[in-house]
Design an enzyme around this catalytic site. Structure first.
Site, short mmCIF file in Angstrom:
data_model
loop_
_atom_site.label_atom_id
_atom_site.label_comp_id
_atom_site.label_asym_id
_atom_site.label_seq_id
_atom_site.Cartn_x
_atom_site.Cartn_y
_atom_site.Cartn_z
N ASP A 41 68.61 111.83 1.37
CA ASP A 41 68.00 111.18 0.22
C ASP A 41 66.67 111.87 -0.11
OD1 ASP A 41 66.32 110.37 2.26
OD2 ASP A 41 66.38 108.24 1.75
N GLU A 48 71.35 99.75 2.39
CA GLU A 48 71.13 101.06 1.76
C GLU A 48 71.12 100.97 0.24
OE1 GLU A 48 70.09 103.68 3.05
OE2 GLU A 48 70.38 103.28 5.17
N TYR A 93 74.89 110.11 -0.22
CA TYR A 93 73.90 109.59 0.72
C TYR A 93 74.38 108.29 1.37
CZ TYR A 93 70.02 107.00 2.55
OH TYR A 93 69.25 106.23 3.38
#
Length: 349
Positions: free
Chosen positions: A139, A38, A121
């Site tokens: 996001d 991520e 996020y």
């Protein structure tokens, strides 16, 4: 027509189950792998991240390995991904995790959020995908999907809009598959509900719910607040050789590209004569100088316009550090802004 509502959950999960992209961090979604992927995926395309992710996992397979790694190791593994504070925060967080959580990411959204470099996020992604905690991960992809579903022209850069969207998703996250729903939303935004006015509405599993589609506004959404113009900086970049060695310089510890190695440069676009004069004043003993092709590199708030010269020296002046091309390739993290000027010695790297 429902817009953004719980009605999207069944068709979206059904679409995701029928065939989503096979990604290495999805195949084995451990907390560490989800976290690293991520952070890498921020501002970087999935296909580019695959190569970085595999190399990272080979070198630093767990949190303890990351915490104990030298800066030169994790910076080199990150070379080319940009936003180098992100990798520094990965290391800082790994140290905290070893000190306070036994080298494991906590299965707690708020504790994840307290770690360096982890925002709402990323905390939501780790918590939902790795631990099955029903929290959203919102996001830019998800905000774009939400704006089109609702036919909403509120700028998605508005902090209140992001907060409200996150709260709406949080109210009906499925307790049994929160990670899959978050990934399905990411997948939809990345492959179907595309940015820049190019949604593939005919392939969308949520077309029947999408108010933007039915009002013929999908291509016009989302709305973004106008960005400030980037500052332009003109630079003269020097690819310096002394024998077989390449001259590098380390950037200051604060500011843009802080602490990274770089090809030395001079302010402004200097002519060959101006460059020779400037370098002579620095004590550089020039043997040969050739012009290189100009290049441009865009950062978030700054844009570098660069001309360049290939320089051969008879001495090794300070503060340059001279390294072999193999060492440059293996050890020294060089920002992608300088890649265009390395083409001259590409076969040596």
């Amino acid at each position: 027509m429902n817009g953004l509502s719980p009605a999207l959950v069944p068709p979206l999960l059904g679409w995701y189950d029928q065939g989503h992209r096979d990604l290495p961090w999805r195949t084995l979604p451990t907390p560490y792998r989800v976290w690293i992927s991520e952070i890498m995926l921020q501002q970087t395309r999935v296909e580019a991240v695959r190569r970085y992710f595999d190399g990272w996992m080979d070198a630093l397979p767990d949190i303890r390995a990351l915490a104990e790694a030298e800066e030169s190791v994790y910076m080199k593994l990150w070379e080319g991904l940009g936003y180098y504070n992100r990798v520094r925060n990965l290391h800082r967080a790994a140290v905290v995790l070893c000190q306070e959580y036994g080298g494991q990411l906590p299965a707690d959204y708020d504790k994840l959020l307290s770690l360096p470099g982890i925002g709402e996020y990323t905390a939501g992604a780790i918590a939902s995908i790795a631990y099955g905690i029903p929290v959203p991960a919102v996001d830019g992809n998800v905000l774009r999907v939400a704006a089109r579903l609702d036919n909403d022209f509120t700028p998605i850069t508005d902090a209140r809009y992001k907060k409200q969207t996150r709260e709406r998703f949080a109210a009906w996250m499925p307790a049994d598959r929160p990670g899959d729903l978050n990934q399905a939303l990411m997948e939809l935004g990345a492959t179907i509900c595309l940015p820049n006015g190019a949604p593939r509405c005919g392939d969308c599993p949520l077309q029947h719910l999408c108010l933007g589609y039915h009002h013929k506004n999908a291509s016009s959404l989302p709305l973004r607040a106008a960005k400030k113009a980037r500052r332009i900086e003109n630079r003269t970049v020097l690819l310096v050789r002394c024998g077989t060695l390449v001259g590098l310089r380390q950037r200051p510890s604060a500011g843009l590209l802080a602490g990274l190695w770089e090809l030395p440069s001079l302010d402004g676009h200097l002519s060959p004569e101006e460059t020779r004069s400037a370098l002579a004043g620095l004590g550089w003993q020039l043997r040969r100088m050739l012009s290189l092709r100009p290049a441009r590199h865009i950062f978030t708030h700054v844009e570098w316009h660069m001309n360049g010269y290939y320089i051969e020296l008879d001495n090794q002046p300070e503060p340059l550090t001279f390294v072999s091309p193999p060492a440059l390739r293996a050890t020294y993290a060089l920002p992608s802004a300088f890649r265009a000027f390395l083409n001259v010695i590409e076969e040596e790297l």
